[in-house]
Design a protein around this motif. Structure first.
Motif, mmCIF file in Angstrom:
data_model
loop_
_atom_site.group_PDB
_atom_site.id
_atom_site.type_symbol
_atom_site.label_atom_id
_atom_site.label_comp_id
_atom_site.label_asym_id
_atom_site.label_seq_id
_atom_site.Cartn_x
_atom_site.Cartn_y
_atom_site.Cartn_z
ATOM 1 N N LEU A 80 0.823 -1.207 0.000
ATOM 2 C CA LEU A 80 0.000 0.000 0.000
ATOM 3 C C LEU A 80 0.858 1.258 0.000
ATOM 4 O O LEU A 80 0.559 2.225 -0.709
ATOM 5 N N LEU A 81 1.934 1.246 0.784
ATOM 6 C CA LEU A 81 2.811 2.421 0.823
ATOM 7 C C LEU A 81 3.533 2.626 -0.503
ATOM 8 O O LEU A 81 3.715 3.770 -0.950
ATOM 9 N N LEU A 82 3.938 1.536 -1.131
ATOM 10 C CA LEU A 82 4.584 1.659 -2.448
ATOM 11 C C LEU A 82 3.621 2.253 -3.473
ATOM 12 O O LEU A 82 3.993 3.129 -4.263
ATOM 13 N N LEU A 83 2.391 1.779 -3.453
ATOM 14 C CA LEU A 83 1.402 2.314 -4.388
ATOM 15 C C LEU A 83 1.057 3.766 -4.060
ATOM 16 O O LEU A 83 0.837 4.573 -4.958
ATOM 17 N N ALA A 84 1.011 4.099 -2.774
ATOM 18 C CA ALA A 84 0.732 5.489 -2.390
ATOM 19 C C ALA A 84 1.845 6.420 -2.848
ATOM 20 O O ALA A 84 1.594 7.577 -3.179
ATOM 21 N N LYS A 85 3.067 5.908 -2.877
ATOM 22 C CA LYS A 85 4.185 6.709 -3.380
ATOM 23 C C LYS A 85 4.130 6.850 -4.903
ATOM 24 O O LYS A 85 4.918 7.576 -5.484
ATOM 25 N N GLY A 86 3.191 6.146 -5.528
ATOM 26 C CA GLY A 86 3.030 6.256 -6.967
ATOM 27 C C GLY A 86 3.820 5.237 -7.755
ATOM 28 O O GLY A 86 3.816 5.257 -8.982
ATOM 29 N N TRP A 87 4.495 4.315 -7.058
ATOM 30 C CA TRP A 87 5.286 3.325 -7.754
ATOM 31 C C TRP A 87 4.368 2.440 -8.585
ATOM 32 O O TRP A 87 3.384 1.925 -8.079
ATOM 33 N N ALA A 88 4.650 2.322 -9.834
ATOM 34 C CA ALA A 88 3.917 1.499 -10.798
ATOM 35 C C ALA A 88 2.613 2.141 -11.255
ATOM 36 O O ALA A 88 1.921 1.584 -12.084
ATOM 37 N N VAL A 89 2.277 3.321 -10.717
ATOM 38 C CA VAL A 89 1.079 4.020 -11.166
ATOM 39 C C VAL A 89 1.474 5.310 -11.876
ATOM 40 O O VAL A 89 1.109 5.536 -13.021
ATOM 41 N N THR A 90 2.227 6.155 -11.192
ATOM 42 C CA THR A 90 2.657 7.412 -11.800
ATOM 43 C C THR A 90 4.162 7.472 -11.998
ATOM 44 O O THR A 90 4.638 8.255 -12.796
ATOM 45 N N ARG A 91 4.903 6.660 -11.249
ATOM 46 C CA ARG A 91 6.373 6.645 -11.359
ATOM 47 C C ARG A 91 6.848 5.219 -11.580
ATOM 48 O O ARG A 91 6.296 4.281 -11.035
ATOM 49 N N LEU A 92 7.883 5.119 -12.371
ATOM 50 C CA LEU A 92 8.478 3.798 -12.568
ATOM 51 C C LEU A 92 9.558 3.510 -11.541
ATOM 52 O O LEU A 92 9.893 2.354 -11.297
ATOM 53 N N HIS A 164 -1.430 14.200 -13.407
ATOM 54 C CA HIS A 164 -2.302 15.048 -14.217
ATOM 55 C C HIS A 164 -3.353 14.243 -14.976
ATOM 56 O O HIS A 164 -4.322 14.814 -15.449
ATOM 57 N N SER A 165 -3.181 12.958 -15.075
ATOM 58 C CA SER A 165 -4.144 12.121 -15.772
ATOM 59 C C SER A 165 -5.379 11.913 -14.888
ATOM 60 O O SER A 165 -5.272 11.453 -13.751
ATOM 61 N N THR A 166 -6.549 12.238 -15.425
ATOM 62 C CA THR A 166 -7.768 12.090 -14.626
ATOM 63 C C THR A 166 -8.069 10.627 -14.312
ATOM 64 O O THR A 166 -8.599 10.330 -13.248
ATOM 65 N N LYS A 167 -7.712 9.731 -15.212
ATOM 66 C CA LYS A 167 -7.943 8.308 -14.943
ATOM 67 C C LYS A 167 -7.078 7.826 -13.780
ATOM 68 O O LYS A 167 -7.537 7.093 -12.910
ATOM 69 N N LYS A 168 -5.824 8.232 -13.763
ATOM 70 C CA LYS A 168 -4.939 7.840 -12.669
ATOM 71 C C LYS A 168 -5.347 8.509 -11.362
ATOM 72 O O LYS A 168 -5.291 7.900 -10.296
ATOM 73 N N LEU A 169 -5.771 9.764 -11.431
ATOM 74 C CA LEU A 169 -6.247 10.451 -10.235
ATOM 75 C C LEU A 169 -7.487 9.760 -9.670
ATOM 76 O O LEU A 169 -7.609 9.584 -8.458
ATOM 77 N N ASP A 170 -8.381 9.360 -10.564
ATOM 78 C CA ASP A 170 -9.581 8.638 -10.133
ATOM 79 C C ASP A 170 -9.199 7.305 -9.489
ATOM 80 O O ASP A 170 -9.743 6.926 -8.449
ATOM 81 N N PHE A 171 -8.246 6.610 -10.111
ATOM 82 C CA PHE A 171 -7.767 5.355 -9.528
ATOM 83 C C PHE A 171 -7.173 5.591 -8.138
ATOM 84 O O PHE A 171 -7.481 4.876 -7.190
ATOM 85 N N LEU A 172 -6.307 6.593 -8.010
ATOM 86 C CA LEU A 172 -5.661 6.879 -6.726
ATOM 87 C C LEU A 172 -6.682 7.257 -5.653
ATOM 88 O O LEU A 172 -6.561 6.858 -4.497
ATOM 89 N N LEU A 173 -7.696 8.005 -6.040
ATOM 90 C CA LEU A 173 -8.741 8.395 -5.103
ATOM 91 C C LEU A 173 -9.498 7.174 -4.596
ATOM 92 O O LEU A 173 -9.689 6.993 -3.397
ATOM 93 N N HIS A 174 -9.914 6.316 -5.520
ATOM 94 C CA HIS A 174 -10.625 5.097 -5.118
ATOM 95 C C HIS A 174 -9.702 4.133 -4.365
ATOM 96 O O HIS A 174 -10.133 3.465 -3.428
ATOM 97 N N PHE A 175 -8.467 4.067 -4.790
ATOM 98 C CA PHE A 175 -7.488 3.211 -4.113
ATOM 99 C C PHE A 175 -7.308 3.649 -2.666
ATOM 100 O O PHE A 175 -7.312 2.843 -1.747
ATOM 101 N N GLY A 176 -7.137 4.955 -2.457
ATOM 102 C CA GLY A 176 -6.952 5.468 -1.103
ATOM 103 C C GLY A 176 -8.155 5.207 -0.225
ATOM 104 O O GLY A 176 -8.027 4.779 0.924
ATOM 105 N N ALA A 177 -9.341 5.443 -0.767
ATOM 106 C CA ALA A 177 -10.558 5.221 0.020
ATOM 107 C C ALA A 177 -10.750 3.750 0.364
ATOM 108 O O ALA A 177 -11.088 3.403 1.499
ATOM 109 N N SER A 178 -10.514 2.879 -0.581
ATOM 110 C CA SER A 178 -10.722 1.444 -0.317
ATOM 111 C C SER A 178 -9.634 0.862 0.586
ATOM 112 O O SER A 178 -9.891 -0.055 1.357
#
Length: 180
Positions: A80-92, A164-178
């Protein structure tokens, strides 16, 4: 425990098959976490079945199950912390310092969970009708989880600021909430 066993008996092989078809570390980490939880459930289930028959159970299997449960939960926190840091979602990649800090705090969190587990099983009377989270070790576990949760939210907020991608922002928002 039996219900979770039945769920995991289907879930783990599906995840393993899906993970083998992908070459991404997040899916590998998640598969490891899921497998650790399944092993935990298996050990605890065998202990409970034996306990139902002889009233004794197998304390070694119960402890092993609890240890695998702690490993599963802490490894899932790392994911969860790796994904919150954006690894594999916004940063490689994540900076070396961020990796060192993350792994250091994760190891501290893991050690703290084991110490609190040992404290809980050695200090709390088995006969008493006290829930794990009504003890000092339980309070400290909840406090440490709350600190990790706040760090998770902080990292997720930073990641969302730079996305800046709305799809990724939407994913991150739902990811954080869930995830909370």
């Amino acid at each position: 425990c039996l219900i979770f066993f039945v769920i995991y008996i289907f879930l783990v092989p599906i995840q393993m098959i899906g993970s083998s078809k992908q070459n991404h570390l997040i899916t590998k980490f998640f598969t490891i976490s899921l497998t650790l939880e399944f092993i935990s459930i298996c050990f605890i289930l065998v202990h409970l079945i034996k306990f139902a028959f002889d009233g004794q159970g197998n304390e070694g299997l119960k402890v092993a199950g609890d240890i695998f449960d702690v490993l599963s939960r802490t490894s899932f926190m790392l994911i969860l912390l790796l994904l919150a840091k954006g690894w594999a979602v916004t940063r490689l990649e994540i900076s070396t310092i961020s990796w060192i800090v993350l792994i250091f705090i994760w190891i501290l969190y893991l050690i703290l969970n084991f110490v609190l587990y040992v404290w809980n099983i050695t200090e709390i009377d088995v006969i008493s009708d006290v829930d794990e989270f009504q003890t000092w070790p339980g309070f400290l576990v909840l406090t440490s989880r709350s600190c990790i949760m706040l760090w998770f939210l902080y990292e997720l907020r930073i990641t969302m600021k730079y996305e800046h991608s709305t799809k990724k922002l939407d994913f991150l928002l739902h990811f954080g909430a869930s995830s909370l």
